[in-house]
Design an enzyme around this catalytic site. Structure first.
Site: not given
Length: 817
Positions: A305, A307, A322, A335, A402, A499
């Site tokens: 991913r 981010r 990950k 990770k 978050r 998610k």
């Protein structure tokens, strides 16, 4: 319980005049309908009254927020002044001690006889102790005052939720009773323009967290690197995920901040909502290989991913990978990530550039150690190779806000709470250009809930996601407050929730045949009756000006927290549902025998509950409740066809001797019923700790539910050992057949038949062994949840050997005759 009664019991008495006048609006509808048919004039008057109530609620909430903000600012100044005074006093005391020590040394050198004389140090010591006690008392008072402010914020959040529910219910009642449709117009033109119920209180909670942490630590908060892991050398890491209903957002944050501060990387920067935003782009190919690997938890499964933190203008993007590791490998899932500038992302993913020069420059400048640079170089090359060889593309974007709770420099307890979780499609597989040739789509940012997107391109997750990470010493228990939090009514445990997996399963249903186990749970209401755990309580020795009961105090005392009624039919003031139970088989659409059984069970429960001298006019609903001095608890939140059907069709084995709510022994002994209960989606109260083991999850048509299956190397070794044991036995049996035919007379037909029989059994055993070995290997590799125990093989082999021996002896016995 009807909402009209609920709001009277749950509201804060000091704010009573500011709540929605639910009873008055309901009376308005009844009175007008009693006089004449509802017309346009009545509709206009009702809308005007409704708008007036809405203005009252909104104005009160705005004023209260301003008041709380000013109060927190005032306490902030007072706390900082107190901390400065305490530090100055300690500094003066330290300086005085040093001066006194110097004077004593000088005096002793000039007058040795003075050592034997008394002094007045006791008075100074008592003065210092008195000052310390005074500062401690002031800190204790401030901590108590801030606890009251926390309770005010909690009650204001409850005020918002209760009033919003009241507006929705009164409009629904209006539409049902009058025939006029107002719900859509009211939601669009009134509530959406004044969305008081969407207030998150994040800024106030952040200020409270900073202030409460200062007071709790007496002006010496823990400092350090927020990403540090502490000094532990041998610890166990445990990560668990939970869902949180929006009704519990505010209370959950307030409960946590009393133990852990909100993690802020720049304390001097004022709060901005963008700072909490986190967005990630997950990559996969058209076969969804990474999705399947993460779902099935295969060894070495990866998630790749990109981010970023904040809005779309952020220039630094983090490339993350990950990797899942099975426990038997002795390694932990890891990770790893490295930063990259946003304008370089497309060229990096396409292979036009590498990160070698960038990272080598960091090595030369000394900003990173050689080990860190080598690790980032290795990661960048492996990610780039995976994107190329596996043909990875942007698939799903996750967005959420978050709130992280952690002591800086101490990772023993880390809690993150994600709200407004949204999942957005990024792929171009259906011919529709979303991200196009870019690494992310540019038509959205962090403008939740992304109204410009079609419904098929987004999935708005209905709950918050709480993640609790614990690092505890070997044999050490987690903190008590953490255990209370995760076992309270505020959270619903969903282990291994992802998610990325949820986004692929919901946004790409045509490409996904295997779905996660939590997907069927999305249709279940996760709210549960309140427990005594994780409650916001006001200090007993409060200095507050009012002593009236608040929702915080009331809930902590009798646990009568409001849960949404399952039915909106509240017109009749009497026990209307009692009369309808005589025909419940018809209106509940269930079998008459099942309805009769349910009715008989309720009557049996009623007899168990009634003691000598009890009233006989109690309804079956009241009879099913244990005696309680305060508000009794119902078997159903409301008796509706859906609830009755769920009760009759449920798989709970109800103990006829003890009932559903309390053990019989407690009822006979007159013991008070236990206050905390668990509940299911239908509102049925259950004994705490009772677990329903569901053996039949139902997925949608054409889908299968992924059941996590752990496969360790010893499973393969066990299969090989079993196969070798069978082969060894088959060789022994075949050797018996070969020995018989080798040492017998060539003209002995009986020996030939016996040898052929044993050799045939050996050959069949070898074929069976090979087939079983192949089947087991395939099942293990595909992680099939099947029964690997062989029931047929050993029995068939023993039977065949027995037959061979019997045939041999029979023929020999016949020959002897």
């Amino acid at each position: 319980m009807k909402f009209g009664a609920v709001i009277k019991d749950a509201l804060y008495q000091d704010w009573q005049a500011s709540y929605i006048d639910y009873s008055g609006l309901k009376r308005f509808i009844k009175d007008r309908q009693a006089k004449h048919q509802w017309d346009d004039a009545d509709e206009a008057d009702f809308i005007k009254a409704l708008e007036s109530e809405l203005d009252k609620v909104v104005k009160f909430q705005e004023n209260k927020i301003t008041e709380l903000t000013d109060t927190i600012s005032s306490y902030d100044r007072e706390v900082r002044e107190l901390i400065a005074s305490a530090k100055a006093a300690k500094q003066r005391k330290r300086q005085a001690d040093e001066d006194e020590s110097d004077d004593e040394e000088a005096n002793e050198s000039r007058h040795p006889e003075a050592r034997e004389e008394g002094d007045d140090d006791d008075d100074d010591s008592m003065s210092d102790t008195s000052d310390d006690d005074e500062f401690e008392d002031r800190f204790v008072d401030l901590q108590e005052d801030l606890a009251n402010v926390i309770a005010d914020v909690h009650d204001l959040g409850h005020f918002s939720h209760l009033n919003y529910t009241g507006f929705v219910k009164i409009v629904k009642k209006h539409d049902k009773r009058t025939g006029f449709t107002l719900k859509g117009v009211f939601m669009r033109d009134f509530l959406e323009k004044r969305p008081f119920y969407k207030q998150s209180y994040d800024e106030i909670i952040l200020q409270l967290s900073r202030l409460y942490n200062l007071v709790r630590t007496r002006g010496s908060p823990v400092t350090g690197d927020a990403s540090a892991g502490g000094s532990q050398s041998a610890f166990v890491r445990q990560t668990t995920k939970y869902w949180v209903h929006p009704d519990n957002y505010v209370q959950l944050k307030l409960v946590i901040l009393k133990h852990l501060p909100i993690l802020v990387f720049n304390p001097d920067k004022p709060f901005e909502q963008d700072d909490a935003a986190i967005s990630s782009i997950y990559f996969d190919n058209e076969k969804l290989d990474l999705y399947m690997g993460r779902l099935e938890k295969t060894e070495g499964a990866e998630a790749i991913r990109l981010r970023w933190y904040g809005g779309m203008g952020v220039k630094t993007i983090f490339v993350e990978r990950k990797t899942h590791r099975e426990d038997w490998t002795g390694e932990k899932s890891v990770k790893a990530r490295f930063p990259i500038q946003e304008h370089l992302v497309n060229d990096y993913l396409s292979g036009k550039i590498t990160m070698d020069e960038t990272f080598e420059a960091l090595r030369k400048k000394g900003k990173k150690s050689d080990k860190e640079v080598d690790s980032m170089l290795k990661l960048a090359r492996e990610v780039q190779a995976a994107v190329k060889h596996k043909k990875l593309e942007p698939v799903v974007r996750t967005f959420y806000n978050r709130t992280a709770f952690q002591l800086p420099g101490d990772a023993r307890v880390r809690i993150s709470f994600d709200t407004q979780l949204s999942l957005v499609r990024e792929d171009n597989w259906d011919g529709k250009k979303r991200s196009g040739d870019n690494w992310r789509r540019t038509d959205i940012g962090i403008d939740w809930p992304f109204p410009q997107l079609p419904a098929a391109d987004k999935e708005l997750f209905p709950y918050g996601v709480l993640e609790v990470k614990l690092q505890t010493q070997m044999g050490q228990e987690p903190p008590e407050w953490v255990r209370e939090l995760v076992s309270s009514h505020l959270v619903e445990a969903v282990p291994k929730f992802s998610k990325f997996i949820h986004g692929c399963a919901t946004l790409l249903p045509e490409r996904v045949d295997l779905v996660p186990f939590w997907l069927p749970q999305m249709e279940t209401d996760i709210r549960k009756p309140a427990t005594q755990k994780a409650q916001i309580q006001r200090p007993i020795t409060s200095h507050s000006a009012t002593n009236s009961g608040t929702p915080s105090e009331t809930r902590s005392a009798d646990m009568n927290q409001y849960t949404e009624p399952l039915s909106d039919d509240e017109e009749d003031e009497g026990n209307r549902h009692i009369a309808t139970t005589n025909h419940e088989a018809a209106w509940a659409d269930i079998d008459p025998e099942a309805a009769a059984e349910a009715r008989a069970f309720r009557e049996a429960q009623s007899k168990l509950q009634k003691g000598p001298g009890s009233q006989s006019d109690q309804s079956h609903l009241n009879a099913a409740m244990p005696p309680a001095p305060s508000a009794p608890r119902e078997l159903f939140m409301k008796l509706t066809p859906a609830n009755l059907s769920k009760l009759v069709q449920s798989r709970y084995e109800m103990d006829r001797g003890t009932g559903l709510n309390e053990p019989r022994q407690e009822q006979q002994d007159g013991a008070s019923p236990r206050p905390d209960r668990n509940g299911n989606g239908s509102g049925i109260s259950l004994v705490p700790g009772r677990v329903e083991y569901v053996s039949s999850f139902r997925a949608s048509a054409g889908k299968k539910i992924a059941v996590p299956v752990r496969v360790e190397p010893k499973v393969f070794y066990a299969n090989e050992r079993t196969t070798l044991a069978w082969i060894e036995f088959s060789v022994v049996v075949s050797a018996i057949g070969i020995g018989i035919i080798s040492y017998s007379d060539p003209h002995d037909d009986i020996a030939l038949a016996a040898a052929a029989t044993f050799t045939g059994v050996a050959l069949l055993a070898l074929l069976y062994t090979g087939g079983m070995y192949w089947w087991r290997v395939q099942s293990i590799r595909n992680r099939r949840a099947v029964n690997y125990h062989d029931v047929v093989g050993p029995s068939a082999l023993c039977g065949a050997l027995l037959i061979a021996v019997i045939v041999n002896f029979s023929l020999r016995f016949k020959q002897l005759k």
